[in-house]
Design an enzyme around this catalytic site. Structure first.
Site, PDB file in Angstrom:
ATOM      1  N   ASN A   9      -1.875  -1.032  11.782  1.00  0.00           N
ATOM      2  CA  ASN A   9      -3.308  -1.210  12.027  1.00  0.00           C
ATOM      3  C   ASN A   9      -3.746  -2.466  11.266  1.00  0.00           C
ATOM      4  OD1 ASN A   9      -6.057  -1.083  12.229  1.00  0.00           O
ATOM      5  ND2 ASN A   9      -6.300   0.857  11.127  1.00  0.00           N
ATOM      6  N   TRP A  10      -3.932  -3.546  12.017  1.00  0.00           N
ATOM      7  CA  TRP A  10      -4.210  -4.834  11.359  1.00  0.00           C
ATOM      8  C   TRP A  10      -5.666  -4.962  10.922  1.00  0.00           C
ATOM      9  CZ3 TRP A  10      -1.032  -8.380  15.242  1.00  0.00           C
ATOM     10  CH2 TRP A  10       0.329  -8.114  15.041  1.00  0.00           C
ATOM     11  N   LYS A  11      -6.484  -4.022  11.282  1.00  0.00           N
ATOM     12  CA  LYS A  11      -7.902  -4.015  10.872  1.00  0.00           C
ATOM     13  C   LYS A  11      -8.546  -5.384  11.155  1.00  0.00           C
ATOM     14  CE  LYS A  11      -6.827  -0.296   7.717  1.00  0.00           C
ATOM     15  NZ  LYS A  11      -7.113   0.459   6.502  1.00  0.00           N
ATOM     16  N   HIS A  93     -10.884   6.500  12.921  1.00  0.00           N
ATOM     17  CA  HIS A  93     -10.386   5.998  11.631  1.00  0.00           C
ATOM     18  C   HIS A  93     -11.471   6.228  10.579  1.00  0.00           C
ATOM     19  CE1 HIS A  93      -8.970   3.405   8.465  1.00  0.00           C
ATOM     20  NE2 HIS A  93      -7.784   3.471   9.035  1.00  0.00           N
ATOM     21  N   GLU A  95     -12.565   4.463   8.312  1.00  0.00           N
ATOM     22  CA  GLU A  95     -13.491   3.340   8.119  1.00  0.00           C
ATOM     23  C   GLU A  95     -14.576   3.338   9.197  1.00  0.00           C
ATOM     24  OE1 GLU A  95     -10.344   0.458   7.909  1.00  0.00           O
ATOM     25  OE2 GLU A  95      -9.786   1.281   5.957  1.00  0.00           O
ATOM     26  N   GLU A 161      -4.742  10.686   7.507  1.00  0.00           N
ATOM     27  CA  GLU A 161      -4.981   9.603   6.557  1.00  0.00           C
ATOM     28  C   GLU A 161      -5.990  10.075   5.513  1.00  0.00           C
ATOM     29  OE1 GLU A 161      -3.918   5.553   8.535  1.00  0.00           O
ATOM     30  OE2 GLU A 161      -6.049   5.910   8.740  1.00  0.00           O
ATOM     31  N   GLY A 167      -5.761   1.999   1.365  1.00  0.00           N
ATOM     32  CA  GLY A 167      -6.011   0.712   0.708  1.00  0.00           C
ATOM     33  C   GLY A 167      -6.130   0.811  -0.805  1.00  0.00           C
ATOM     34  N   SER A 206      -1.590   3.880   2.160  1.00  0.00           N
ATOM     35  CA  SER A 206      -0.722   3.226   1.172  1.00  0.00           C
ATOM     36  C   SER A 206       0.764   3.467   1.406  1.00  0.00           C
ATOM     37  CB  SER A 206      -1.141   3.637  -0.258  1.00  0.00           C
ATOM     38  OG  SER A 206      -2.458   3.200  -0.518  1.00  0.00           O
ATOM     39  N   GLY A 227      -1.549   0.170   7.132  1.00  0.00           N
ATOM     40  CA  GLY A 227      -2.586  -0.853   7.017  1.00  0.00           C
ATOM     41  C   GLY A 227      -2.018  -2.100   6.355  1.00  0.00           C
ATOM     42  N   GLY A 228      -2.298  -2.261   5.075  1.00  0.00           N
ATOM     43  CA  GLY A 228      -1.934  -3.469   4.326  1.00  0.00           C
ATOM     44  C   GLY A 228      -0.497  -3.937   4.553  1.00  0.00           C
TER      45      GLY A 228
HETATM   46  P1  13P Z   1      -3.281   1.146   3.961  1.00  0.00           P
HETATM   47  O1  13P Z   1      -1.842   1.255   4.436  1.00  0.00           O
HETATM   48  O2  13P Z   1      -3.686  -0.256   3.659  1.00  0.00           O
HETATM   49  O3  13P Z   1      -3.581   2.114   2.865  1.00  0.00           O
HETATM   50  O4  13P Z   1      -4.204   1.572   5.222  1.00  0.00           O
HETATM   51  C1  13P Z   1      -3.914   2.724   5.910  1.00  0.00           C
HETATM   52  C2  13P Z   1      -4.736   2.759   7.127  1.00  0.00           C
HETATM   53  O5  13P Z   1      -5.954   2.837   7.051  1.00  0.00           O
HETATM   54  C3  13P Z   1      -4.071   2.689   8.436  1.00  0.00           C
HETATM   55  O6  13P Z   1      -4.936   2.989   9.471  1.00  0.00           O
END
Ligand code: 13P
Length: 248
Positions: A9-11, A93, A95, A161, A167, A206, A227-228
């Protein structure tokens, strides 16, 4: 059998050049032992899709509208995503839930729209730290799922999640994640028309190359939503290797 899946997920990250470079590197992975998926931002989707055409890397949207095409400024609907080659879309998600007001009902509506357009929804669920600390993790997740079960007819993907792990560099322990995944499977069998043991359940929060092995060795974890670490091709592909090695 549930095949391993790792989705990046590149956000809201990257310039077009960054994203093209990242896509080209990930596109070189010719794996059939794990499904690999990326979810770029909408503005990068077309370019990413072009680079990935002819590979078996899957394309997903990060969100979709609960509405069909029309006068909804700023929105992107499910059929636009499928038109661009997406097969999947992330909905709910944390967020989106936290910053954009996506409640359980809206998330379920989005999942339904995705399903109607032939996209497989990846429904995110998870508790905040406060909810975990007050012993409400399972209750919160069941409520999030229940709303979707009411709307959806076909099989979909669930991503657990925990909000406090996203994050933060603070992943759930493998045992914590396993407990929730097992619960989701049981709950799905009892409270939906789906068979919980067929559902793919990803863990997100994470996940990094150095904790992927221990997370993916849990019996009910079928892969990761990353994510990251998905913004670095080397880290992302290492996580894909872990999934291929430990799941299936
Ligand atoms: P991180 O891997 O950066 O914690 O993010 C997870 C995420 O929100 C994937 O959708």
């Amino acid at each position: 059998m549930r095949k391993a899946l790792v989705a990046g997920n590149w956000k809201m990250n990257g310039t077009i050049n960054d994203v093209k470079e990242l896509t080209s590197k990930i596109g070189l992975a010719e794996r059939t032992d794990v499904d690999i998926m990326v979810a770029p931002s909408f503005v990068h989707m077309h370019s990413v899709g072009e680079i990935l055409s002819g590979t078996n890397i899957l394309l997903a949207g990060q969100d979709c509208s609960e509405f069909d095409q029309g006068a909804f400024t700023g929105e992107t609907c499910a059929d636009m995503l499928s038109d661009l080659g997406c097969t999947h879309v992330i909905v709910g998600h944390s967020e989106r839930r936290q910053f954009f007001g996506d409640d359980n009902k809206r998330v379920a509506n989005k999942a339904r729209k995705a399903e109607i357009e032939g996209l497989c929804p990846i429904v995110c669920v998870g508790e905040t730290l406060e909810e975990r600390d007050s012993g409400r993790t399972i209750e919160v997740i069941e409520r999030q799922l229940c709303a979707v079960f009411k709307m959806i007819q076909n099989k979909f993907i669930i991503a657990y999640e925990p909000v406090w792990a996203i994050g933060t560099g603070k992943s759930a322990t493998p045992e914590m994640a396993q407990e929730v995944h097992q619960n989701i499977r049981q709950y799905s069998t009892v409270h939906s028309h789906l068979n919980g043991s067929d559902l793919r359940i990803l863990y997100g929060g994470s996940v990094k190359p150095d904790n992927a092995d221990e997370l993916f060795s849990m019996p009910d974890i079928d892969g990761g939503l990353i994510g990251g670490a998905s913004l670095d091709s080397e880290s992302f592909l290492k996580i894909c290797c872990s999934a291929a090695k430990l799941i299936n």
